[in-house]
Structure formats: C-alpha cells, structure tokens
Enzyme design. Sequence first.
Site, PDB file in Angstrom:
ATOM      1  N   ASN A   9       0.865  -1.180   0.000  1.00 61.07           N
ATOM      2  CA  ASN A   9       0.000   0.000   0.000  1.00 61.07           C
ATOM      3  C   ASN A   9       0.906   1.235   0.000  1.00 61.07           C
ATOM      4  O   ASN A   9       1.467   1.591   1.028  1.00 61.07           O
ATOM      5  CB  ASN A   9      -0.883  -0.032   1.261  1.00 61.07           C
ATOM      6  CG  ASN A   9      -1.700   1.228   1.435  1.00 61.07           C
ATOM      7  OD1 ASN A   9      -1.788   2.051   0.527  1.00 61.07           O
ATOM      8  ND2 ASN A   9      -2.308   1.376   2.609  1.00 61.07           N
ATOM      9  N   TRP A  10       1.035   1.839  -1.164  1.00 63.80           N
ATOM     10  CA  TRP A  10       1.955   2.983  -1.287  1.00 63.80           C
ATOM     11  C   TRP A  10       1.407   4.242  -0.628  1.00 63.80           C
ATOM     12  O   TRP A  10       2.135   5.218  -0.470  1.00 63.80           O
ATOM     13  CB  TRP A  10       2.225   3.292  -2.759  1.00 63.80           C
ATOM     14  CG  TRP A  10       3.041   2.276  -3.482  1.00 63.80           C
ATOM     15  CD1 TRP A  10       3.400   1.023  -3.054  1.00 63.80           C
ATOM     16  CD2 TRP A  10       3.615   2.423  -4.781  1.00 63.80           C
ATOM     17  NE1 TRP A  10       4.147   0.393  -4.008  1.00 63.80           N
ATOM     18  CE2 TRP A  10       4.292   1.239  -5.083  1.00 63.80           C
ATOM     19  CE3 TRP A  10       3.600   3.454  -5.732  1.00 63.80           C
ATOM     20  CZ2 TRP A  10       4.964   1.046  -6.286  1.00 63.80           C
ATOM     21  CZ3 TRP A  10       4.258   3.264  -6.934  1.00 63.80           C
ATOM     22  CH2 TRP A  10       4.940   2.071  -7.205  1.00 63.80           C
ATOM     23  N   LYS A  11       0.117   4.250  -0.318  1.00 67.71           N
ATOM     24  CA  LYS A  11      -0.533   5.450   0.222  1.00 67.71           C
ATOM     25  C   LYS A  11      -0.270   6.630  -0.730  1.00 67.71           C
ATOM     26  O   LYS A  11      -0.206   6.428  -1.943  1.00 67.71           O
ATOM     27  CB  LYS A  11      -0.070   5.714   1.649  1.00 67.71           C
ATOM     28  CG  LYS A  11      -0.227   4.465   2.525  1.00 67.71           C
ATOM     29  CD  LYS A  11      -0.061   4.703   3.982  1.00 67.71           C
ATOM     30  CE  LYS A  11      -0.233   3.386   4.712  1.00 67.71           C
ATOM     31  NZ  LYS A  11      -0.198   3.524   6.163  1.00 67.71           N
ATOM     32  N   HIS A  97      -9.541   1.148   4.977  1.00 67.76           N
ATOM     33  CA  HIS A  97      -8.279   1.422   5.669  1.00 67.76           C
ATOM     34  C   HIS A  97      -8.542   2.428   6.791  1.00 67.76           C
ATOM     35  O   HIS A  97      -9.361   3.344   6.634  1.00 67.76           O
ATOM     36  CB  HIS A  97      -7.254   1.966   4.668  1.00 67.76           C
ATOM     37  CG  HIS A  97      -5.879   2.003   5.251  1.00 67.76           C
ATOM     38  ND1 HIS A  97      -5.483   2.994   6.117  1.00 67.76           N
ATOM     39  CD2 HIS A  97      -4.840   1.148   5.143  1.00 67.76           C
ATOM     40  CE1 HIS A  97      -4.243   2.754   6.502  1.00 67.76           C
ATOM     41  NE2 HIS A  97      -3.829   1.632   5.929  1.00 67.76           N
ATOM     42  N   SER A 215       3.342  -1.876  10.428  1.00 67.85           N
ATOM     43  CA  SER A 215       4.791  -1.936  10.691  1.00 67.85           C
ATOM     44  C   SER A 215       5.387  -3.310  10.386  1.00 67.85           C
ATOM     45  O   SER A 215       6.321  -3.760  11.056  1.00 67.85           O
ATOM     46  CB  SER A 215       5.102  -1.508  12.127  1.00 67.85           C
ATOM     47  OG  SER A 215       4.739  -0.155  12.318  1.00 67.85           O
ATOM     48  N   GLY A 236       2.797  -1.067   4.249  1.00 69.26           N
ATOM     49  CA  GLY A 236       2.812   0.359   3.918  1.00 69.26           C
ATOM     50  C   GLY A 236       4.228   0.829   3.642  1.00 69.26           C
ATOM     51  O   GLY A 236       4.785   0.597   2.568  1.00 69.26           O
ATOM     52  N   GLY A 237       4.839   1.465   4.652  1.00 69.89           N
ATOM     53  CA  GLY A 237       6.171   2.068   4.492  1.00 69.89           C
ATOM     54  C   GLY A 237       7.192   1.146   3.853  1.00 69.89           C
ATOM     55  O   GLY A 237       7.965   1.573   2.977  1.00 69.89           O
TER      56      GLY A 237
HETATM   57  P1  PGA Z   1       2.731   0.446   7.592  1.00 68.95           P
HETATM   58  O1  PGA Z   1       1.268   0.636   6.995  1.00 68.95           O
HETATM   59  O2  PGA Z   1       3.278  -0.851   7.050  1.00 68.95           O
HETATM   60  O3  PGA Z   1       3.497   1.646   7.126  1.00 68.95           O
HETATM   61  O4  PGA Z   1       2.592   0.391   9.081  1.00 68.95           O
HETATM   62  C1  PGA Z   1       0.418  -0.446   6.748  1.00 68.95           C
HETATM   63  C2  PGA Z   1      -0.879   0.041   6.169  1.00 68.95           C
HETATM   64  O5  PGA Z   1      -1.342   1.110   6.574  1.00 68.95           O
HETATM   65  O6  PGA Z   1      -1.480  -0.613   5.288  1.00 68.95           O
END
Ligand code: PGA
Length: 252
Positions: A9-11, A97, A215, A236-237
């Site tokens: 998920n690149w956001k 989300h 995370s 995400g990150g």
């Molecule tokens: P994160 O985000 O891996 O940066 O914690 C996960 C997500 O929001 O899908």
Amino acid sequence: MRKKIVAGNWKMNKTFSEADDLIFKISELINENYPMDVMVVVCPPFPYLELATDLTQDNDISIGAQNVSNHDSGAYTGEVAAAMLKSIDVEYCIIGHSERRKYFNESSKLLAEKVNILLKNDIIPIFCCGELLPEREANNHFNIVEKQITDALWHLDSEQFKKIVLAYEPVWAIGTGVNATPEQAQEMHAFIRGIISTKYGTEVAENTTILYGGSCNSKNAKELFANPDVDGGLIGGASLKAEEFVKIIESF
Ligand code: PGA
C-alpha cells in the site's frame, strides 16, 4: 488452499517517475526469485495505476487501487468508479483502511456499498479492520474488529464473501514501528476466521485470506507469516523500497 498474498500500500507517495522506477525494480527482483505460491499485489495512487498495469502485464504482479467510489458513474467530481478501475485491469482495491475511516469519515454503511460495487465489477476488495490502542487497552479489540467486519460484510452471501480478502491492521501498529506481536496477530486472525466460520461455514473460513498489516517489514515478516492464520501482509512504508518489499515476499 487459501491464497497467500503480500500487498504493498503505497498510500500518497511517489512521483510518476519514482513510481515507474519502483514498479520496474519490483518486477525485476521478483522475476529473479519468485516464490510461486505467493501472490504479489502493488497498490499505487490512482494516477499511476495504468502505468502499473502496463508494466506488470507480462509478470505475476497484480495491481490494486487504494479507494473507489460507492457510485457507478456520473456527477461525482473527483471520484473514481470501479468500472474505470476494471477498464485498466485493476484486480484489487483496498477498502476500509483506518486512514480513510479517520480522515474521510468512512462509515461501515459506505464501506458496504464500496464492497458491493467492487464485487459487481469483479474487483477483489482487500477489507481492512483493526482497533485503536485505547480499544485494545480496554480489552475491547475483538468486539471492535467483529463489528467492523459484520457491519460492512455480513450482508454478502457466501459466494460473494469468498471473493473478499481481509486485512487485520491494528491502528496502533500502522506507521509506528511497533508491530503486533506474532501471538497478537495469530490470536486476532484465528478469532476472525472463527466468526467467518460461524457465519459462512468452515470451508469458506478456511479459504479466506487474512493479511496482517502494521509496521510489517523484512525483519518481522517471517515470524508474523509463520502463524497458521496469517496468510500474508498489507505493507505500507516497507513497500516503498523494492529490495525491502521483495524481502518481505520472500519471507514465506
Ligand atoms: P505500515 O502501513 O506498514 O506503514 O505500518 C500499513 C498500512 O497502513 O497498510
């Protein structure tokens, strides 16, 4: 057997040329060492979806969107319809989300409509659920997650529900560097599978993919994915760097 999935998920990150570069690198690394039983999904922002589907048409990477309108088409300025996503070969879409619930006030009623419109257009919803820290501290996390799932998904019949991918993302773990422990993830995933089994039967529950998100990175993915009810991750990150993302995929 249920599908294992690692989804990125690149956001709201990357410019067009950075997106081009990242998809190209992920494709290159995956083509070298692809673990065949893991599906890889990349979810870039809307403006890069067509680029992403083009760049991945000859490999096994699937492309997902991060949002969709609850309307079919028409006068909804700024919205993107499921049929538009389908027309550029988008196969998945993240729904519910916690960032959309929080910043865009998305309710379970709206999420149910979005799920319906995705299924109607043959796009697989990746439905997110997860509790806030105070809810966990009050030992209310199972109730919260159950309500999020039942309110937005329990109207589906079992043929429809079979198409859903779930992602358990405790909000306190998202972007914080504090992941759920493998025990906490397993406990919640087993709980989710249990409620699915009660509603839709064991076979549907056993075939439902439940991802963990929050995370998750190349250091903790192996331990998290080793749990019997954790079928992969929503990342995400750590999905923003090709080497790191591919290491997570190889953690299975
Ligand atoms: P994160 O985000 O891996 O940066 O914690 C996960 C997500 O929001 O899908």
